[in-house]
Design an enzyme around this catalytic site. Sequence first.
Site, PDB file in Angstrom:
ATOM      1  N   ASN A 246       0.886  -1.170   0.000  1.00  0.00           N
ATOM      2  CA  ASN A 246       0.000   0.000   0.000  1.00  0.00           C
ATOM      3  C   ASN A 246       0.916   1.210   0.000  1.00  0.00           C
ATOM      4  O   ASN A 246       1.549   1.514   1.006  1.00  0.00           O
ATOM      5  CB  ASN A 246      -0.886  -0.028   1.257  1.00  0.00           C
ATOM      6  CG  ASN A 246      -1.699   1.248   1.400  1.00  0.00           C
ATOM      7  OD1 ASN A 246      -1.722   2.090   0.497  1.00  0.00           O
ATOM      8  ND2 ASN A 246      -2.360   1.402   2.535  1.00  0.00           N
TER       9      ASN A 246
ATOM     10  N   SER B 261       3.487  -2.427  10.093  1.00  0.00           N
ATOM     11  CA  SER B 261       4.933  -2.531  10.292  1.00  0.00           C
ATOM     12  C   SER B 261       5.525  -3.880   9.882  1.00  0.00           C
ATOM     13  O   SER B 261       6.469  -4.362  10.508  1.00  0.00           O
ATOM     14  CB  SER B 261       5.308  -2.203  11.753  1.00  0.00           C
ATOM     15  OG  SER B 261       4.927  -0.879  12.064  1.00  0.00           O
TER      16      SER B 261
ATOM     17  N   GLU C  14      -6.730   4.720   7.687  1.00  0.00           N
ATOM     18  CA  GLU C  14      -6.460   6.136   7.402  1.00  0.00           C
ATOM     19  C   GLU C  14      -7.641   6.778   6.677  1.00  0.00           C
ATOM     20  O   GLU C  14      -7.946   7.955   6.882  1.00  0.00           O
ATOM     21  CB  GLU C  14      -5.162   6.257   6.581  1.00  0.00           C
ATOM     22  CG  GLU C  14      -3.948   5.949   7.451  1.00  0.00           C
ATOM     23  CD  GLU C  14      -2.770   5.331   6.727  1.00  0.00           C
ATOM     24  OE1 GLU C  14      -2.703   5.395   5.489  1.00  0.00           O
ATOM     25  OE2 GLU C  14      -1.890   4.767   7.429  1.00  0.00           O
TER      26      GLU C  14
ATOM     27  N   GLY D  80       2.921  -1.263   4.195  1.00  0.00           N
ATOM     28  CA  GLY D  80       3.019   0.169   3.891  1.00  0.00           C
ATOM     29  C   GLY D  80       4.449   0.554   3.584  1.00  0.00           C
ATOM     30  O   GLY D  80       4.955   0.315   2.482  1.00  0.00           O
ATOM     31  N   GLY D  81       5.118   1.129   4.579  1.00  0.00           N
ATOM     32  CA  GLY D  81       6.466   1.676   4.400  1.00  0.00           C
ATOM     33  C   GLY D  81       7.434   0.775   3.640  1.00  0.00           C
ATOM     34  O   GLY D  81       8.116   1.237   2.711  1.00  0.00           O
TER      35      GLY D  81
ATOM     36  N   GLU E 288      -5.384  -4.975  10.271  1.00  0.00           N
ATOM     37  CA  GLU E 288      -4.317  -4.023  10.553  1.00  0.00           C
ATOM     38  C   GLU E 288      -4.602  -3.305  11.872  1.00  0.00           C
ATOM     39  O   GLU E 288      -5.377  -2.349  11.907  1.00  0.00           O
ATOM     40  CB  GLU E 288      -4.240  -2.969   9.436  1.00  0.00           C
ATOM     41  CG  GLU E 288      -3.956  -3.538   8.068  1.00  0.00           C
ATOM     42  CD  GLU E 288      -3.368  -2.490   7.141  1.00  0.00           C
ATOM     43  OE1 GLU E 288      -2.270  -2.732   6.648  1.00  0.00           O
ATOM     44  OE2 GLU E 288      -3.987  -1.432   6.932  1.00  0.00           O
TER      45      GLU E 288
ATOM     46  N   LYS F 177       0.178   4.252  -0.190  1.00  0.00           N
ATOM     47  CA  LYS F 177      -0.415   5.432   0.462  1.00  0.00           C
ATOM     48  C   LYS F 177      -0.192   6.666  -0.425  1.00  0.00           C
ATOM     49  O   LYS F 177      -0.189   6.531  -1.636  1.00  0.00           O
ATOM     50  CB  LYS F 177       0.148   5.583   1.875  1.00  0.00           C
ATOM     51  CG  LYS F 177      -0.009   4.278   2.664  1.00  0.00           C
ATOM     52  CD  LYS F 177       0.209   4.416   4.131  1.00  0.00           C
ATOM     53  CE  LYS F 177      -0.043   3.068   4.806  1.00  0.00           C
ATOM     54  NZ  LYS F 177       0.097   3.099   6.251  1.00  0.00           N
TER      55      LYS F 177
ATOM     56  N   HIS G 261      -9.409   1.411   4.552  1.00  0.00           N
ATOM     57  CA  HIS G 261      -8.173   1.499   5.338  1.00  0.00           C
ATOM     58  C   HIS G 261      -8.402   2.412   6.543  1.00  0.00           C
ATOM     59  O   HIS G 261      -9.171   3.370   6.447  1.00  0.00           O
ATOM     60  CB  HIS G 261      -7.044   2.039   4.445  1.00  0.00           C
ATOM     61  CG  HIS G 261      -5.707   1.919   5.092  1.00  0.00           C
ATOM     62  ND1 HIS G 261      -5.254   2.820   6.030  1.00  0.00           N
ATOM     63  CD2 HIS G 261      -4.729   0.981   4.962  1.00  0.00           C
ATOM     64  CE1 HIS G 261      -4.057   2.436   6.440  1.00  0.00           C
ATOM     65  NE2 HIS G 261      -3.717   1.327   5.812  1.00  0.00           N
TER      66      HIS G 261
ATOM     67  N   GLY H 187       2.721   2.020  10.760  1.00  0.00           N
ATOM     68  CA  GLY H 187       3.713   3.086  10.624  1.00  0.00           C
ATOM     69  C   GLY H 187       4.443   3.407  11.919  1.00  0.00           C
ATOM     70  O   GLY H 187       5.130   4.422  12.024  1.00  0.00           O
TER      71      GLY H 187
HETATM   72  P1  13P Z   1       3.140   0.137   7.586  1.00  0.00           P
HETATM   73  O1  13P Z   1       3.607  -1.158   6.990  1.00  0.00           O
HETATM   74  O2  13P Z   1       3.923   1.329   7.120  1.00  0.00           O
HETATM   75  O3  13P Z   1       3.027   0.045   9.082  1.00  0.00           O
HETATM   76  O4  13P Z   1       1.650   0.384   7.036  1.00  0.00           O
HETATM   77  C1  13P Z   1       0.732  -0.622   7.142  1.00  0.00           C
HETATM   78  C2  13P Z   1      -0.461  -0.245   6.368  1.00  0.00           C
HETATM   79  O5  13P Z   1      -1.209   0.639   6.744  1.00  0.00           O
HETATM   80  C3  13P Z   1      -0.709  -0.957   5.108  1.00  0.00           C
HETATM   81  O6  13P Z   1      -1.988  -0.693   4.644  1.00  0.00           O
END
Ligand code: 13P
Length: 249
Positions: free
Chosen positions: A10, A213, A97, A234-235, A167, A12, A95, A173
Amino acid sequence: MARKKIIAGNWKMNMTPSEAVSLVETLKPLVVNDEVDVVFCVPAIDIIPAMEAAKGTNINIGAENMYFEEKGAYTGEISPLMLKDAGVQYVIIGHSERREYFAETDETVNKKVLKAFEHGLTPIICCGESLTQREQGITLDWIRQQIKIAFLNVTADQAKTAVIAYEPIWAIGTGKVATTEQAEEVCAAIRVCIGEIYDQATADAIRIQYGGSVSASSAPELFAQPNIDGGLVGGASLKPDFGKIVNYK
Ligand code: 13P
């Protein structure tokens, strides 16, 4: 039949269209693995160039969001028809967010899930608890409610093809990955919940990811759990490390 793992990035709100093309080029040789489905969910404006760059590879380019109407006066939104026409298969829905910053609710998530299925898209449906909820001991109740509302009026045949991403919000994050036991406990409970809504065959077929993470070092143990069918990353999906996550074994 064993469920095929699905490992999705993802992105983002990262990567301009030209950066997206370079990232796909960089990751292309690193994410080769026919045993898993590999998806890059990218910003809407990156979908077409990323798709071009990924042509002929095992990378599926997906979306991070979509609206629950086909077209009309909804300035700034992306329709399922646009995603389909661009060749998208997977779309992240709900999500945390989106829920936190863009006022999405379990009800809008359900509308989007239904609309995605109507157009042959595969939703990656997100759920997860906050730190407060975990500390209050209401994680499983909360997740069950999110799942039950997300799947209202979804048929068993549709549900079988869905992807759920668990999640925990406190793990996104933050570098605080849930322990393997915590992640497996909730993913197992989600599968039981799907079994209650539908039947065992649906529970056995649906794919459940863990997200929060995920890194090259945590992926192998997480993905080895019986109820964890991959990850939403994510990251680490923006780095060459994503290749190690996809080839976690
Ligand atoms: P991170 O892997 O950066 O923690 O993000 C997870 C996420 O929100 C994937 O949708």
